[in-house]
Write a protein that holds these residues in place. Structure first.
Motif, PDB file in Angstrom:
ATOM      1  N   VAL A 334       0.848  -1.187   0.000  1.00 55.04           N
ATOM      2  CA  VAL A 334       0.000   0.000   0.000  1.00 55.04           C
ATOM      3  C   VAL A 334       0.887   1.241   0.000  1.00 55.04           C
ATOM      4  CG1 VAL A 334      -1.819   1.252   1.218  1.00 55.04           C
ATOM      5  CG2 VAL A 334      -1.774  -1.253   1.296  1.00 55.04           C
ATOM      6  N   ASP A 335       0.625   2.162  -0.913  1.00 50.85           N
ATOM      7  CA  ASP A 335       1.404   3.404  -0.961  1.00 50.85           C
ATOM      8  C   ASP A 335       1.304   4.145   0.370  1.00 50.85           C
ATOM      9  OD1 ASP A 335       1.982   2.791  -3.543  1.00 50.85           O
ATOM     10  OD2 ASP A 335       0.907   4.485  -4.453  1.00 50.85           O
ATOM     11  N   ASP A 411      -5.105   1.498  -7.771  1.00 46.76           N
ATOM     12  CA  ASP A 411      -3.737   1.490  -8.301  1.00 46.76           C
ATOM     13  C   ASP A 411      -2.687   1.572  -7.193  1.00 46.76           C
ATOM     14  OD1 ASP A 411      -4.774   1.366 -10.837  1.00 46.76           O
ATOM     15  OD2 ASP A 411      -4.590   3.524 -11.230  1.00 46.76           O
ATOM     16  N   ARG A 412      -3.083   2.079  -6.044  1.00 43.26           N
ATOM     17  CA  ARG A 412      -2.124   2.266  -4.948  1.00 43.26           C
ATOM     18  C   ARG A 412      -2.099   1.074  -3.980  1.00 43.26           C
ATOM     19  NH1 ARG A 412      -0.913   7.954  -3.907  1.00 43.26           N
ATOM     20  NH2 ARG A 412      -1.888   9.287  -5.481  1.00 43.26           N
ATOM     21  N   VAL A 413      -2.963   0.090  -4.219  1.00 47.18           N
ATOM     22  CA  VAL A 413      -2.974  -1.148  -3.418  1.00 47.18           C
ATOM     23  C   VAL A 413      -2.636  -2.292  -4.362  1.00 47.18           C
ATOM     24  CG1 VAL A 413      -4.361  -2.701  -1.996  1.00 47.18           C
ATOM     25  CG2 VAL A 413      -4.703  -0.211  -1.829  1.00 47.18           C
ATOM     26  N   ARG A 414      -1.496  -2.927  -4.139  1.00 46.83           N
ATOM     27  CA  ARG A 414      -1.003  -3.940  -5.074  1.00 46.83           C
ATOM     28  C   ARG A 414      -0.885  -5.302  -4.386  1.00 46.83           C
ATOM     29  NH1 ARG A 414       1.248   0.769  -5.778  1.00 46.83           N
ATOM     30  NH2 ARG A 414       2.870   0.349  -4.227  1.00 46.83           N
ATOM     31  N   PHE A 415      -1.610  -6.256  -4.930  1.00 48.74           N
ATOM     32  CA  PHE A 415      -1.570  -7.623  -4.422  1.00 48.74           C
ATOM     33  C   PHE A 415      -0.494  -8.395  -5.202  1.00 48.74           C
ATOM     34  CE2 PHE A 415      -5.659  -6.065  -3.248  1.00 48.74           C
ATOM     35  CZ  PHE A 415      -6.081  -6.782  -2.139  1.00 48.74           C
ATOM     36  N   ARG A 416       0.475  -8.919  -4.495  1.00 47.41           N
ATOM     37  CA  ARG A 416       1.484  -9.762  -5.146  1.00 47.41           C
ATOM     38  C   ARG A 416       1.053 -11.219  -5.011  1.00 47.41           C
ATOM     39  NH1 ARG A 416       7.160  -8.386  -2.890  1.00 47.41           N
ATOM     40  NH2 ARG A 416       6.208  -7.082  -1.277  1.00 47.41           N
ATOM     41  N   ILE A 417       0.807 -11.850  -6.147  1.00 50.35           N
ATOM     42  CA  ILE A 417       0.238 -13.194  -6.186  1.00 50.35           C
ATOM     43  C   ILE A 417       1.265 -14.183  -6.730  1.00 50.35           C
ATOM     44  CG2 ILE A 417      -1.649 -14.615  -7.084  1.00 50.35           C
ATOM     45  CD1 ILE A 417      -2.625 -12.391  -5.273  1.00 50.35           C
ATOM     46  N   GLY A 418       1.267 -15.392  -6.131  1.00 44.37           N
ATOM     47  CA  GLY A 418       2.133 -16.440  -6.686  1.00 44.37           C
ATOM     48  C   GLY A 418       3.247 -16.851  -5.744  1.00 44.37           C
TER      49      GLY A 418
END
Length: 418
Positions: A334-335, A411-418
């Motif tokens: 989160v930014d 756009d300011r909350v990024r889920f990193r998946i994998g």
């Protein structure tokens, strides 16, 4: 001293009964064990347990209380309890949504039948009981069709079919899901919009009108209001909403009706005699200034009057669900300078409402809730019920402004998946 009211609420979420005690309303909540936040008890006279879809069982626990001190209303905000609540309303002889009306709205074929009876919203449809019947209907329509459960909810198990070779796979999927006699309808081309209304003594007031963004499975991942695309057909849309509610016999309470704005005019998609999901009552409050959550109790009891005319927008509002790719969550970034109030659901906590913390965020112009933590799994977005990664809600000058704020936070909350 004013008379104290008594209302039984079957299932649902706490927002519509918050503050009931301040209004001199005693709430008896009927719910299933473990399916509600126990903090709601502070708003209730008592909580009793029964299966939400079992009308006779609900009547059994409510009748002794009704005989001791009668209920003024029996109501629900949740789809699974619609018909069972109607059963109790009828059995106790109370005003409200009857079992027949609840069934007419739940059964999509019955809805279509009643619309046709009143010469409203012509849509070709058929209940199909085999691959052959579905294939024949596709040929008769001569264009794409949709096959879905006759009592489906939350955009679940909807299959768009344009070629005969697609029918068998869709049929097998519906059979596996328990939809043994689904409804087939002509595919309606155009944007999907909805109208939130409130009725009292047979008079229907249309209030909010919203539009959606959705994926290719018809899963709505954003709701914004007031709808821009609805404006050219707004008068016709409002008139059709009133006629629809009359056709199914609704006389009291909230309703949420969905339409497709086709080149030939609005066509009914479906309707429900309840408050809408996906935070719609809060969007309506922000954009139109009327609280459907409050009206749920106060208008039927005569505490508040139903306004005479539909309100004009005072702004815009939107809710957008986070839609990360499916898979395991490695991190959620989160930014630091994010222009929103951000809440995180504690890891391992299972929310008992679809939009957790929403009631606590009503005073914030822009707010976000993150519902996934590292190690959690994001499901494929096959139904609205899969929108469980979190959401953004925003107010704006108009709907476009609110949507832009939601997009910015997304756009300011990024889920990193994998």
């Amino acid at each position: 001293m004013s008379r104290k009211f008594r209302v039984a609420v079957i299932g649902g979420r706490p927002a519509p009964i918050n503050g009931a005690k301040d209004l001199d309303i005693d709430i008896v909540l009927v719910h299933e064990k473990g399916a509600y936040d126990e903090a709601v008890a502070e708003h209730c006279e008592r909580i009793i347990h029964a299966p939400l879809d079992d009308g006779p069982a609900i009547l059994e626990v409510l009748r002794p209380l009704h005989e001791e001190r009668p209920f003024d209303r029996v109501m629900t905000t949740t789809e699974p309890a619609a018909e069972s609540t109607g059963f109790v309303v009828d059995a106790l002889g109370l005003p409200g949504v009857s079992e027949a009306t609840a069934r007419a709205l739940k059964d999509k074929a019955l809805t279509r039948e009643m619309l046709a009876k009143h010469d409203l919203s012509p849509v070709r449809y058929r209940v199909v009981r085999s691959v052959e019947e579905a294939t024949d209907f596709l040929a008769e329509v001569g264009g794409p069709i949709v096959i879905k459960p006759v009592d489906g909810v939350a955009s679940l198990h909807i299959h768009e079919i344009s070629e005969p070779g697609q029918v068998a796979a869709a049929w097998d999927a519906l059979q596996a899901a328990g939809a043994t006699a689904p409804i087939a309808e002509e595919f309606l081309t155009g944007p999907v919009v909805s109208v939130d209304s409130f009725s009292f003594e047979g008079r229907h007031l249309t209030i909010g009108y919203s539009e959606y963004r959705m994926n290719d499975r018809f899963v709505e991942w954003e709701v914004s209001t007031p709808s821009r695309v609805a404006v050219p057909q707004l008068a016709e849309l409002r008139a059709l909403t009133v006629k629809l509610l009359d056709a199914v016999g609704l006389t009291e309470g909230p309703s949420h009706s969905e339409f497709v704005l086709t080149p030939d005019g609005p066509r009914v998609l479906e309707s429900h005699a309840r408050l809408a999901g996906s935070g719609a009552p809060e969007l309506v409050r922000r954009a139109f200034g009327l609280s459907l959550n409050r009206m749920f109790l106060t208008v039927p009891l005569g505490i508040d009057e139903l306004p005479e005319t539909s309100p004009e927008p005072i702004g815009g509002a939107a809710v957008r669900f986070f839609t990360p790719d499916a898979g395991p969550v490695r991190a959620v970034d989160v930014d630091e300078d994010i222009p929103a109030v951000v809440r995180r659901l504690p890891k391992g906590e299972v929310p008992l409402v679809f939009l957790p913390y929403l009631d606590e965020l009503t005073g914030h112009e822009v707010a976000a809730v993150i519902q996934k933590s590292p190690g959690d799994e994001v499901p494929p977005l096959l139904t609205v019920a899969d929108c469980v990664s979190g959401y953004v809600i925003a107010s704006g000058r108009d709907a476009d402004d609110a949507v832009a704020k939601c997009d910015d936070i997304n756009d300011r909350v990024r889920f990193r998946i994998g």
